[in-house]
Design an enzyme around this catalytic site. Sequence first.
Site, PDB file in Angstrom:
ATOM      1  N   CYS A 281      52.940 -50.720  -6.489  1.00  0.00           N
ATOM      2  CA  CYS A 281      54.069 -50.910  -5.586  1.00  0.00           C
ATOM      3  C   CYS A 281      55.208 -51.500  -6.399  1.00  0.00           C
ATOM      4  O   CYS A 281      55.304 -51.286  -7.603  1.00  0.00           O
ATOM      5  CB  CYS A 281      53.683 -51.802  -4.412  1.00  0.00           C
TER       6      CYS A 281
ATOM      7  N   HIS B 224      40.262 -89.244 -21.014  1.00  0.00           N
ATOM      8  CA  HIS B 224      39.691 -90.472 -20.462  1.00  0.00           C
ATOM      9  C   HIS B 224      38.227 -90.549 -20.892  1.00  0.00           C
ATOM     10  O   HIS B 224      37.363 -89.868 -20.332  1.00  0.00           O
ATOM     11  CB  HIS B 224      39.805 -90.451 -18.935  1.00  0.00           C
TER      12      HIS B 224
END
Length: 631
Positions: A26, A553
């Site tokens: 499309c 961390h």
Amino acid sequence: MKYERLAKDIVQNIGGEENVTNLVHCATRLRFNLKDNHLPDKEKLTSLEGVLTVVESGGQFQVVIGNDVAHVYQEIMKTSKLGTGNSASEDADKPKEKILSTIFAVISGSLSPLLPAMAGAGILKAFLTLFTTFGWVSAESGTYLILAAAANAVFYFLPIFLGVSASIKFGANPYVGGVIGAALMEPNFTGLLANGDTSSFLGIPVVLMDYSSTVFPVFVAIWIFSYVEKYLKKVIHKELQTFLVPLLSLAIIVPLTAMIFGPFGVYIGNAIADSINYLMGVSGLLTGAVIGGLIFFLVVFGLHWGIIPIVLANLTNGNDPILAMWAASNFAMAGVALGVFLKSKEKSLKSIAGSSTLSLLLAGVSEPTVYGILLRYKRTIPFVIIAGAIGGAINGGFHTYATAFVFQNIFSIGAFEPVGYYLIGIAVAMGIGLILTILFGYLNKKDVAVTEPSEVTPNVENKAVQPEASVRFTDGLPILKKEVLVSPLIGEVKSLTEVPDPAFAEGAMGKGIAVIPSVGQAFSPVNGTIGTVLKSGHAVIIMSENGAEILIHIGINTVQLKGQYFTPRVKAGDQVNKGDLLIDFDLRKIKEAGYNPITPIIISNASKYLDVIETTKSSVLAQDNLLTLVV
């Protein structure tokens, strides 16, 4: 952009040519029908430069490309066997789909090839309306009539074009399908209407209809034709199939269409159109608000195709109110995109927002805005809903309507009536979208600052200025770029959901991945600047050269060690290169102290990225690719 390379990569990662039963495109998407929807590698597809995203919807696997989709489609057809019919559907291999998904797939697959012609013809009709309104061209002149023929042809002869495209979609002979559609337009057939609205075939009554511009009758007829053709090919000798299959197909399907399928399809289309008109009569404001506010979600999943046949059915009866209400959503998105353009200080984002705004205003194509801005900055989605609903309510309340099928853009304004009220509706929608974006911004809190609950509070004074992300351009259009982060650790890879801390596991801190380290050293995953090093030494925040904010961390609740067993090797403001040592830590003693060493690697500003793709490896070495950020 090297379309050939991208085309080959897409086909390869979709599962290969043998996995494709049908491909159409499309305005912005490659729409695949696949034998096995589990074969495509979504991560690799999404990470390809030139691919916006992938969507599974309506029974199709959709690869969203943007304005370059036609070039990519042509390269796929050129470099593969998909265009030769070798990948034609094999019923035994097709996955079983839900009825609704199949309907949407058929509608989109049949109408997609016709959209450029319909959009161009629709805008030409809009220009002709303007020319006659201002007296520039007479409606009786040869100039007008010739241009009107060009503008009306694709709609008037729509049954023929749909006969071809729907046959391709159903795997039937497209030329016979075109003839079936043409039979409904042939003068001998249409001439029967001059003698009344009924006739007969072999003594059987036939209810006559005007099939010009109709959609549903052809869909039904071609669907039945596809089964008839398959059956005839099974029972007729191969040497006779060339003429006998088309002969019998036409002799069976055309009369059945005139007697049954045609009237049935017309009644369905009229019933749906009448339902919309009834809702408009009950409350144009409410209907407009619902369509204008919520059609955005249909566009995201590619389900807006189901509305187009209803629009065409309405236009067959004179005019259509849906396109006018739908337009409010498009112009609301244009307002949001313009707001991002005006508010952003990042050159790359301004370029994306600017081109997306122009794509909507000049072409009526919304996918660049949807996937380039709205889904990246989800804070803006409510702005589109609110602005679209208000603009849609105005257009619905004043009963504005389209006189032709058009993409809703500034060039198609003349195709809407009353044009004054329509202008008010789209202007209000765009204005509200713009104002909401300017007032409330497009960034969430996570995009503005990097924070970690109770533990990580970055030192703002030491935090380096974030560099602007870079995006390359081809022909003035943005091409997505990816940034690859290598692993800062050696160890076992885990999903964030396996981290025993809800702040990480539930994505509150951002997207990312986790590693259980086997060696007590953490290295830089990127070239960049150290933003913050926690006093406890267990965590560090890095800003990459391309703007990614990365939190490493080490361990869960290791802040309670108060720096024991951690030795930072960098400080805030330091420039680091990929692979530079950031932190030494005593892994054995951390474990002996009773702490889980699993280490989340978090992209704190993940909402700025279209996707954060994790490695598929179960274990990594330092400098192995770990995360891919799709800009």
